[in-house]
Scaffold this motif. Structure first.
Motif, short mmCIF file in Angstrom:
data_model
loop_
_atom_site.label_atom_id
_atom_site.label_comp_id
_atom_site.label_asym_id
_atom_site.label_seq_id
_atom_site.Cartn_x
_atom_site.Cartn_y
_atom_site.Cartn_z
N VAL A 5 19.03 98.41 -1.25
CA VAL A 5 18.50 99.53 -2.03
C VAL A 5 19.60 100.53 -2.32
O VAL A 5 19.74 101.04 -3.43
CB VAL A 5 17.33 100.20 -1.27
CG1 VAL A 5 16.88 101.46 -2.00
CG2 VAL A 5 16.18 99.24 -1.11
N TYR A 58 7.03 98.12 -0.06
CA TYR A 58 7.98 98.24 1.05
C TYR A 58 7.25 98.45 2.37
O TYR A 58 7.60 97.85 3.39
CB TYR A 58 8.94 99.41 0.81
CG TYR A 58 10.03 99.13 -0.18
CD1 TYR A 58 11.20 98.49 0.21
CD2 TYR A 58 9.92 99.50 -1.51
CE1 TYR A 58 12.21 98.23 -0.70
CE2 TYR A 58 10.91 99.25 -2.43
CZ TYR A 58 12.06 98.62 -2.01
OH TYR A 58 13.06 98.36 -2.92
N LEU A 121 17.47 106.06 -5.84
CA LEU A 121 17.77 104.96 -4.92
C LEU A 121 18.28 105.48 -3.59
O LEU A 121 17.94 104.96 -2.53
CB LEU A 121 18.79 104.02 -5.55
CG LEU A 121 18.29 103.12 -6.67
CD1 LEU A 121 19.44 102.33 -7.28
CD2 LEU A 121 17.21 102.18 -6.15
#
Length: 184
Positions: A5, A58, A121
């Motif tokens: 990520v 996630y 991010l």
């Protein structure tokens, strides 16, 4: 998994900052003031959308994480970052060129949008790091699932995450480099 990520955060941020800086030099169709104001709004929206996007996926994958087995192949941090950046270099270049080209219409807005995605991010990786610290386990994606998935750690090919102890590997929670104590 937070390493993947976080891998795109720095290139997106720096490309966006550079494109926004160059974009300020061009007056554009709308003018600099409107371009910078629109860019600031796009920065905030992009950072929020990227940081909060797919958190449910996630979370569900992290909840179902199983301990890494002897035969699971887990990559080092540096290898994961290098593979992600190599696999996405053309997308990053196209995004940079699009942000630079958008400066002729709306100065700095495209670059600030790209920088906002990089910031999002980074925020998502920090959120994952806090989760890993709370659970006292690093989350990993198997290499074969990650390569099939185009480098997406929460894509369809990923069935579950693997977990190891917090001291495993060369990455700290959140995907940062593990800091080693200096030898005295």
């Amino acid at each position: 998994m937070a390493v993947v990520v976080r891998a795109g955060a720095a290139p997106m941020w720096w490309a966006g900052v550079f494109a926004a800086g160059v974009g300020v030099l061009v007056p554009g169709v709308t003018g600099r003031r409107i371009g910078v104001m629109a860019g600031a709004a796009l920065f905030l929206v992009a950072a929020a959308v990227v940081a909060y996007g797919r958190r449910g996926r996630y979370t569900s994958l992290a909840r179902s994480a199983s301990r890494a087995g002897r035969h699971d192949v887990l990559q080092d941090r540096a290898v994961s970052v290098r593979n992600w950046r190599r696999g996405h270099r053309w997308w990053l270049l196209l995004a940079f060129l699009a942000a630079l080209g958008a400066s002729f219409a709306v100065p700095a807005a495209g670059g600030m949008l790209l920088a906002g995605a990089g910031t999002g991010l980074r925020l998502k990786a920090a959120w994952l790091g806090r989760r890993e610290r709370a659970e006292d386990a690093l989350l990993w994606v198997r290499v074969d699932w990650l390569s099939v998935n185009g480098g997406r750690p929460a894509g369809k090919a990923v069935k579950t995450y693997r977990s190891t102890g917090i001291a495993a590997g060369d990455a700290a929670p959140g995907g940062a480099r593990r800091r080693t104590a200096a030898l005295v």
